[in-house]
Write an enzyme that holds these catalytic residues in place. Structure first.
Site, PDB file in Angstrom:
ATOM      1  N   ASP A  42       0.819  -1.214   0.000  1.00  0.00           N
ATOM      2  CA  ASP A  42       0.000   0.000   0.000  1.00  0.00           C
ATOM      3  C   ASP A  42       0.853   1.264   0.000  1.00  0.00           C
ATOM      4  O   ASP A  42       2.023   1.253   0.387  1.00  0.00           O
ATOM      5  CB  ASP A  42      -0.894   0.039   1.239  1.00  0.00           C
ATOM      6  CG  ASP A  42      -2.016  -0.982   1.191  1.00  0.00           C
ATOM      7  OD1 ASP A  42      -2.029  -1.821   0.275  1.00  0.00           O
ATOM      8  OD2 ASP A  42      -2.876  -0.936   2.097  1.00  0.00           O
ATOM      9  N   HIS A 186       3.817  -2.376   3.061  1.00  0.00           N
ATOM     10  CA  HIS A 186       3.937  -1.048   2.458  1.00  0.00           C
ATOM     11  C   HIS A 186       5.292  -0.927   1.753  1.00  0.00           C
ATOM     12  O   HIS A 186       6.327  -1.160   2.390  1.00  0.00           O
ATOM     13  CB  HIS A 186       3.825   0.048   3.519  1.00  0.00           C
ATOM     14  CG  HIS A 186       2.515   0.056   4.242  1.00  0.00           C
ATOM     15  ND1 HIS A 186       2.249  -0.807   5.298  1.00  0.00           N
ATOM     16  CD2 HIS A 186       1.393   0.802   4.055  1.00  0.00           C
ATOM     17  CE1 HIS A 186       1.022  -0.581   5.737  1.00  0.00           C
ATOM     18  NE2 HIS A 186       0.475   0.376   5.002  1.00  0.00           N
TER      19      HIS A 186
END
Length: 229
Positions: A42, A186
Site C-alpha cells: 500500500d 507497504h
C-alpha cells in the site's frame, strides 16, 4: 529507397512500445492446485518501489499494489512499470483519508480521481480498491460499487510501518503466511523492501506461489461492490 528507410526508422522510434513479452506470455497459475499467497503493498509508488520491483522480477513473483493517487502524480512511470511487469494495481484513494468520515460526494471524488490518474498512468482502470486504514462500512462499499470497484482487505497485516525492522517484518510475514492468504505491507517502508529477498526465498521454500489478488480469486472476481478477505 533512402527516404523509405528513413521513414521506417522514424516510425519504429515513435511507435508506442508494446507490453513486455514476458508479461504477456506468463503462464496461467492455477491456485486451486497450487499453494498461492498474495503479497500486497500500500501507499506507493515510493522511492523504494524500484528496488522492490527488481526483487520481484528476479524471483518471478507477482504482487498487488494499492496506489495513492498523490504518489501516482509524482511517479506515474513507476505505476506504469508495475502494471507492465504483470503486477495488479488497485485504488487506495487520492489523499489516504478515513473514508467513513467523509460524505458521499467526497468518497466518490477520492475514488474517482484515483481511478482516472491510475488509468492515465497505466492505461488500465483498476477494478479493486483498498480503504485506507481498513476503515470501511456499507456506505463506503456502495460508493465503491458506483465506481465499479471491489473492496480488497487482507487476512493478515505486518504492521511494518510500526515495526521498522527487517528481521521482525520477515518473521511476521512468515507467521501470517497461509494458503490463499493476503498479506498487507507497504513499499514506503524501506525495511520491508530490504526484507523481501529473504521473505520470498523462504516462502518459496515452504511451497508458496506468489500471485496477484485477481489470480488468487481464481477467475471469480474481483466483483464490483463485493468486499473480499
Amino acid at each position: 529507397m533512402v527516404i523509405h528507410a528513413l521513414l521506417a526508422a522514424t516510425l519504429a522510434l515513435t511507435a508506442v512500445p508494446a507490453a513486455p513479452a514476458a508479461a504477456a506470455a506468463a503462464p496461467k497459475v492455477d491456485c486451486a492446485r497450487l499453494k498461492c499467497l498474495a503479497l500486497t503493498f500500500d501507499d506507493g509508488p515510493s522511492e523504494h518501489t524500484p528496488t522492490l520491483l527488481k526483487v520481484l522480477r528476479k524471483e518471478g513473483a507477482k504482487a498487488t499494489f494499492f496506489l495513492v493517487a498523490k504518489q501516482v502524480e509524482r511517479r506515474a512511470a513507476l505505476a506504469r512499470q508495475e502494471s507492465e511487469e504483470g503486477h495488479a494495481i488497485g485504488d487506495h484513494t487520492y489523499s489516504h483519508p478515513s473514508l467513513p468520515t467523509l460524505n458521499d460526494n467526497a468518497i466518490l471524488e477520492e475514488l474517482r480521481t484515483t481511478q482516472a490518474l491510475i488509468e492515465e498512468a497505466t492505461g488500465r482502470r483498476p477494478t479493486m480498491f483498498r480503504p485506507p486504514y481498513g476503515h470501511t462500512d456499507d456506505r463506503v462499499l456502495r460508493m465503491a460499487d458506483q465506481q465499479d470497484l471491489a473492496e480488497i482487505l487482507w487476512t493478515g497485516t505486518t504492521l511494518d510501518w510500526k515495526l521498522r525492522d527487517a528481521k521482525k517484518i520477515k518473521a511476521t510475514v512468515l507467521k501470517l503466511a497461509k494458503r490463499d492468504g493476503v498479506i498487507l505491507m507497504h513499499d514506503t517502508v524501506p525495511q520491508t523492501v530490504k526484507a523481501m529477498p529473504e521473505i520470498i526465498k523462504e516462502l518459496k521454500k515452504q511451497g508458496y506461489t506468489l500471485v496477484t489478488v485477481p489470480t488468487l480469486l481464481r477467475g471469480k472476481g474481483p466483483e464490483s461492490g463485493v468486499s473480499y478477505f
